[in-house]
Design an enzyme around this catalytic site. Sequence first.
Site, PDB file in Angstrom:
ATOM      1  N   GLY B  93     -14.459  -8.067   3.781  1.00 50.15           N
ATOM      2  CA  GLY B  93     -15.875  -7.932   4.093  1.00 50.15           C
ATOM      3  C   GLY B  93     -16.632  -7.342   2.920  1.00 50.15           C
ATOM      4  O   GLY B  93     -16.158  -7.332   1.792  1.00 50.15           O
ATOM      5  N   ASP B 209      -1.496  -1.826   1.791  1.00 54.00           N
ATOM      6  CA  ASP B 209      -2.246  -2.569   0.782  1.00 54.00           C
ATOM      7  C   ASP B 209      -2.602  -1.664  -0.377  1.00 54.00           C
ATOM      8  O   ASP B 209      -3.760  -1.610  -0.813  1.00 54.00           O
ATOM      9  CB  ASP B 209      -3.519  -3.167   1.417  1.00 54.00           C
ATOM     10  CG  ASP B 209      -4.126  -4.272   0.562  1.00 54.00           C
ATOM     11  OD1 ASP B 209      -5.316  -4.591   0.773  1.00 54.00           O
ATOM     12  OD2 ASP B 209      -3.433  -4.813  -0.318  1.00 54.00           O
TER      13      ASP B 209
END
Lengths: 173, 867
Positions: B93, B209
């Site tokens: 996003g 991540d």
Amino acid sequence: MSLTPEIAFETHREHLLSMIWLRMGPDLRKRMDPEDVLQEVAIEAINYWHTLDDDTNARAWLVTLAKRKLARILRDQVGVAARDPRRENAIQTDLPVADRRSGPVTVADRKDRLVLLEDALQKLKPEHRDVILMARIEKMSAKDIGAEMNRSENAVHLLLGRALKSLAQHLKF
Amino acid sequence: MSLRDVVTPETPDGEGGPASAADLRMAEILRRDTQTVRARDELQQEASEEADDLLGRLNALEFIDDVLGEECQLPSRIGEFEIQGVLGRGGMGTVYRAYQKTLDREVALKVLAPRFSSDVTMRKRFRKEAKASAAMHHQHIVPIYDYGEAGGNVFFAMERVHGVSLDKYISAARRNGGGALDPRDAARRFAGVADALAFAHKRQILHRDVKPGNVLVHPDGTLALADFGLSKFLDDEPSAHLTSVGGFLGTLHYAPPEQARGEKLGPASDLYSLGVTMFETLVGNLPIRGDTTEAMLHALLHEEPQRLRQALPKAPRDLDVVIEKLLQKDPRHRYQDGEALALDLLRVAEDEPVRIRRQSALGRLYRRAKRNPVVTASLGTLLVLLLVVALWVKSLSDNKALKGRESLSNASVVLAREQGRVLGPHSILNALLGMPLQETAPDSQFLHELDQAERRLADRSDELEKYRASYRGDVLTGPDAVATALLAGQGRKVVDVATARIDAMFDAGDTHGLAARIDLYNLYLARAMAYLSASVADPEAADRDLYLASFMRGRAFLPRLLRALLQGAKSNPNQLLQTLQKLAEDALQRRVAGQLLLAFAGLCPPADCHLMHFSLEYSVRRQLTQRALEWLGNDAVRGEPDAPVGLERRLANLAATVLDDSGNAPVVAASFAAAREVLAKWVLPGSPLRGWAFAFHLLGDEAMSLDGVDDEARVYGAAGLVRVVQLRMGIDRGETYLRGMHDKLGAVARASKSVAAVALQASLQAWVGSFADAEPAVRAWLRVEPANPHASACMFCCLVRHGVRSESDLFQLATHAQEAQRNAVDPNAIARLMLQRLDTRQRIVGQKAPESPLLQRMRRLLEGSGG
């Protein structure tokens, strides 16, 4: 919300990136990432925002910044005198546009469309290519283009019309 | 005198001669830049070479504008946060700079992309993860202040770090040919990050991540980890990012080997990623590299990473050892917790020896023997013998286990490389398209590697059986076999079944591992295809599921193909065709692409095709159909042009039964009941097929509910009914019936603004209206869709009803007949339709007068053309 350099930049970001990508050509894109160039333009926009006198000219102002940045990069990276980047003849490559902000298919679509346009532009006569780049990509006015190409405004419109016809033929429209 | 004075407007550049009329006209359009839309409308109504020329130029203009991209308007506010700028964009996003007035503070507001936030299940999971992450307070973790939803957007607010992410530092340093930080300085700073990971791991939260993009650098140089735990709910596993388009390698660079193998992750996985991040920060390059996704994956699983001191000979030896340990392929051989790593990094920073440098057992024995040679000699000999034997036995079993794991890795590589068995759940695709598809053979190498792994890893045979079952697509079979449901047009049922199974997997936490990923791939793909079925017709939901399927198996062909088609519904057909041609790499893929394109265009799909109708312009549909037929050649499975297909065919047949057996009350009642059942059970409110409720209502079914049938759906249903009636124009009942419904259907058509409505109105008028009413209605249709053969055929019918009185009338008739045949996919079929019109007219008037010579000439023309 009043116009700030960040907002102006983000508003015209896609357009600027496409312009930079096309102007760089495949040779220069091997050496530099168009996104890096875009970020440098962003930094300049922030630093020189105070020189913009009218918010409505923000896009034209950003485009001018981008063109100057590209000219400097050409001079520095390619090691030639600051020629007009529009006159660079691109060599075809298959390098993808490194747009890491999109998903897989979006990257393919974007790259495909830009490559298609670039290929077609390369097939045009130089003056046709120039007028399209100036009018539709750099969004210069007919008056300013006329000054660059030493033509009247009417002649610029005619030339652009013919250039679009030629482009349409190459794009098979 | 300047050049400008010599060069007149008529000769702008001295070449090409004087300006043509088209040139002058185009120049005028360009001069009035904002009028191009109106100019296009005017040109489309002209039928001249000049207009075609100018339209081509306008298309080129539009293409340039489209390629350059549109302006992006920022939202002014999201929830209580006032948006002030954009800090960055990523795969998940956009991160905005925002101001929270209630607390008078600046924040970084991350808003998830709509494709993640539009799914209810996703939003629920995100809230759960955000809540857990928000509870962590550590000086090296970017805190999450708040999370929520506003206006359909899912967002969370983080501390605004007035610095940049580490990847920017690395990029800048790389341009200067070096690393971003001094090694000991880096060790000190990364100790904080390691400690942050230890803090999170103790709370059972993995980051999943860790990469330079997620490490923020405070102005004082302190590092902070951002986006904690948020990738978990996306099942964001690196091998799922594999694509063949430029090979997006970003996330794969930092992923540990076990993640690429689809195995469960643990704290050591985060530490591996931290090791890669540290290496890249110091050296400016990654320790493992590959030019392609496949090469990268192979290197990750099988090749040794570059040692730090190979790239930086002057780097501290202990730091080299630390990073080497972090980058071990086997997670059991790495640091097991961040705290131990943090302490060792601080030792490196202080130039003290790290703890992981331990002497071997033999080394200790040797030293002891040196101290007590006599006492320990015999004992030492025995111990050495025992040690040798133990080591030998261990090496045998280690070797077998290692080979077993290698086989498993190889199987993962094969699966990652193989494009989702080409078609994924092909039975679903068969059902959607209504055509038989050759089953793709399982990849023998994959099965071989699994067999090898099973022989060597006996304790994992259950897991391996899961791989096989997933590969077979077992998740889609069984009592609720989704293919069977879709064959009957029951898209809704497939959506429900797939959703239930996806939810069950997430609720059970069974979403890790390769087998689970394949199952999710199959389920998302099946659901996407169900969303694209005519009874559901939700392309946005389909696109979302196709994106998720791509996440699961990045190289899978079918999701990419379907997404290209959905994108193509909005863009240039030439572009779509080029994209499809590039996507299809072998004969089978080309066949699937061709057949999908044929169904997508919708002019002559197979009779059992359940793909939804896409509202494409007729000329686009024809272009796509022709290209599909060229690709497919004799292999094309096609139906009658413009005949109803799939579930609509069933509804149309029921309507025809009502018309044909109108005097047989039980038959009519049974047909109505069957139609009600189909519509209530299988057709969702948003689907255009709901319009058939209106059609049956018109046929006299008073029990048919019109809930949720809006004007557009009514037009769709009415047009379908008219087609049914038109196919029966040989029966007097047909025209009489149509005449009876003329007023009602005309009112429906007039209420809507769509092309379908114009076409419906024109059809009705042409068949049963007066010439004075019909002719303008049909001309209106021709203006909107000049290339639609039915529009031309409609004008033909209109003129025939009016009567052919002169050569001039005949000429008009022939022109429209030729236009219709030229534009039709099946010219013979359209010719037959026009002949049928002539027959109908002759039947009506024939008793009074024989067919006029002029109409006889027209008939011979049509018959001669193959009608």
